[in-house]
Motif scaffolding. Sequence first.
Motif, mmCIF file in Angstrom:
data_model
loop_
_atom_site.group_PDB
_atom_site.id
_atom_site.type_symbol
_atom_site.label_atom_id
_atom_site.label_comp_id
_atom_site.label_asym_id
_atom_site.label_seq_id
_atom_site.Cartn_x
_atom_site.Cartn_y
_atom_site.Cartn_z
ATOM 1 N N ASP A 132 0.866 -1.184 0.000
ATOM 2 C CA ASP A 132 0.000 0.000 0.000
ATOM 3 C C ASP A 132 0.901 1.232 0.000
ATOM 4 O O ASP A 132 1.490 1.590 1.017
ATOM 5 N N LEU A 133 1.016 1.855 -1.154
ATOM 6 C CA LEU A 133 1.991 2.933 -1.340
ATOM 7 C C LEU A 133 1.707 4.137 -0.448
ATOM 8 O O LEU A 133 2.612 4.705 0.157
ATOM 9 N N ASN A 134 0.442 4.538 -0.354
ATOM 10 C CA ASN A 134 0.106 5.722 0.444
ATOM 11 C C ASN A 134 0.430 5.532 1.922
ATOM 12 O O ASN A 134 0.906 6.458 2.588
ATOM 13 N N ILE A 137 4.206 5.877 2.293
ATOM 14 C CA ILE A 137 4.621 7.280 2.169
ATOM 15 C C ILE A 137 4.320 8.051 3.445
ATOM 16 O O ILE A 137 5.174 8.774 3.977
ATOM 17 N N GLU A 138 3.093 7.898 3.962
ATOM 18 C CA GLU A 138 2.696 8.671 5.142
ATOM 19 C C GLU A 138 3.478 8.256 6.387
ATOM 20 O O GLU A 138 3.962 9.112 7.144
ATOM 21 N N GLU A 139 3.641 6.954 6.593
ATOM 22 C CA GLU A 139 4.308 6.489 7.809
ATOM 23 C C GLU A 139 5.773 6.906 7.834
ATOM 24 O O GLU A 139 6.279 7.387 8.855
ATOM 25 N N LEU A 163 -2.817 12.452 -0.896
ATOM 26 C CA LEU A 163 -2.531 11.123 -1.424
ATOM 27 C C LEU A 163 -3.749 10.563 -2.164
ATOM 28 O O LEU A 163 -4.856 10.550 -1.624
ATOM 29 N N ASP A 164 -3.517 10.120 -3.369
ATOM 30 C CA ASP A 164 -4.580 9.606 -4.240
ATOM 31 C C ASP A 164 -5.032 8.227 -3.756
ATOM 32 O O ASP A 164 -4.273 7.255 -3.840
ATOM 33 N N SER A 211 0.590 12.155 -3.971
ATOM 34 C CA SER A 211 0.694 11.027 -4.892
ATOM 35 C C SER A 211 -0.474 11.114 -5.864
ATOM 36 O O SER A 211 -1.559 11.594 -5.516
ATOM 37 N N HIS A 212 -0.232 10.635 -7.083
ATOM 38 C CA HIS A 212 -1.266 10.740 -8.118
ATOM 39 C C HIS A 212 -1.122 9.590 -9.099
ATOM 40 O O HIS A 212 -0.020 9.297 -9.570
ATOM 41 N N LYS A 213 -2.225 8.944 -9.385
ATOM 42 C CA LYS A 213 -2.214 7.824 -10.337
ATOM 43 C C LYS A 213 -2.611 8.309 -11.723
ATOM 44 O O LYS A 213 -3.658 8.933 -11.906
ATOM 45 N N GLU A 214 -1.733 8.002 -12.695
ATOM 46 C CA GLU A 214 -2.014 8.326 -14.079
ATOM 47 C C GLU A 214 -2.296 7.029 -14.841
ATOM 48 O O GLU A 214 -2.298 5.946 -14.260
ATOM 49 N N ALA A 215 -2.499 7.136 -16.144
ATOM 50 C CA ALA A 215 -2.846 5.955 -16.937
ATOM 51 C C ALA A 215 -1.737 4.918 -16.937
ATOM 52 O O ALA A 215 -1.994 3.713 -16.859
ATOM 53 N N ASP A 216 -0.490 5.380 -17.021
ATOM 54 C CA ASP A 216 0.631 4.439 -17.156
ATOM 55 C C ASP A 216 1.685 4.573 -16.071
ATOM 56 O O ASP A 216 2.737 3.935 -16.135
ATOM 57 N N ALA A 217 1.427 5.413 -15.081
ATOM 58 C CA ALA A 217 2.455 5.635 -14.050
ATOM 59 C C ALA A 217 1.831 6.224 -12.796
ATOM 60 O O ALA A 217 0.683 6.688 -12.792
ATOM 61 N N ILE A 218 2.607 6.182 -11.722
ATOM 62 C CA ILE A 218 2.244 6.843 -10.463
ATOM 63 C C ILE A 218 3.297 7.903 -10.172
ATOM 64 O O ILE A 218 4.499 7.637 -10.299
ATOM 65 N N GLU A 219 2.859 9.074 -9.806
ATOM 66 C CA GLU A 219 3.781 10.170 -9.524
ATOM 67 C C GLU A 219 3.662 10.584 -8.060
ATOM 68 O O GLU A 219 2.565 10.761 -7.536
ATOM 69 N N ILE A 220 4.811 10.711 -7.434
ATOM 70 C CA ILE A 220 4.890 11.142 -6.035
ATOM 71 C C ILE A 220 5.727 12.421 -6.007
ATOM 72 O O ILE A 220 6.804 12.474 -6.626
ATOM 73 N N LYS A 221 5.253 13.419 -5.275
ATOM 74 C CA LYS A 221 5.986 14.688 -5.190
ATOM 75 C C LYS A 221 6.191 15.079 -3.731
ATOM 76 O O LYS A 221 5.280 14.939 -2.915
ATOM 77 N N ILE A 222 7.394 15.553 -3.443
ATOM 78 C CA ILE A 222 7.732 16.055 -2.110
ATOM 79 C C ILE A 222 8.257 17.474 -2.299
ATOM 80 O O ILE A 222 9.351 17.675 -2.835
ATOM 81 N N ARG A 223 7.483 18.433 -1.870
ATOM 82 C CA ARG A 223 7.777 19.848 -2.139
ATOM 83 C C ARG A 223 7.947 20.604 -0.826
ATOM 84 O O ARG A 223 7.120 20.476 0.076
#
Length: 289
Positions: A132-134, A137-139, A163-164, A211-223
């Motif tokens: 479970d990616l989210n 990431i959160e933990e 998180l998506d 985090s965001h799910k796209e058609a062919d990939a998952i993108e995670i951003k830390i800003r």
Amino acid sequence: MKSPKGVAEPDHLNESPSVTDAELMALRERVAQLDRLAAIGQLTAGILHEIKNPLTFITNYARLSVDLVGEMESITVKLQAQFDPEELLEVLDMLKGNVSRIRENGARAERIIKGMLAQIRSSESVLFEQTDLNILIEEFSKLAYQGMRAGDNQFNVSLTFQLDPSIGSINIAPYEFNRVILNLVLNACYAVNERRKTQPDTYKPTILISSHKEADAIEIKIRDNGDGISEEVKKKLFMPFFTTKPVGVGTGLGLSLSHDIINGLHKGQLNVDSEPGIFTEFSIRLPLD
């Protein structure tokens, strides 16, 4: 001293010492291990803090469950005189909820412990599994934050998650991937904390993790809204042993290892975007099979 007559000197005595590629790889692996151990040391207080919460839940709900069993016994005795199934079903439902929370928080504590123990294990065997990616990431973002606070009790930051929920579980190497999250969030914490020291009254440290799910990939951003980095530094950021931190604060391997884990192990992309004085954003792109 000359060699005995008729005995040739070994060729290696005439060669200047040099470092082989194998020796360089071994050195890098040793330093990488030290980097992981340093991260563990920095995160110890954060781990204790994060584990305390689920263990408190476990203790409290276990105690409440024992009390509920006592109520069930009392209700059972009353059944002999007057049968009230609704009252019994209500207590059973509460007991079921408590046991569910005990299991959930026990699993959370177990994940944290397993994840942190994995930081010091050998990297020879890499296990990919549905994760479970989210939750990961959160933990581990919270562990990084608590670790930073343990070293500087003046540090505070607005840690925001977007998180998506549609991502769910994906196939990754979780014990390697959590190193990336730890490194990137620790770097973000360090960046905003350094800026806070120069602007204590007007500056509000902020880190956004999405985090965001796209058609062919998952993108995670830390800003983060730290001081940002220049174009010259960006070009060197993923080079082994390059660091902008003072001596003794970092090994210069965190981002290099993160790059290897994402681009090499997971066949994804780790990139950075920044505007000096405004923000820095690391983005992870993981392809979906």
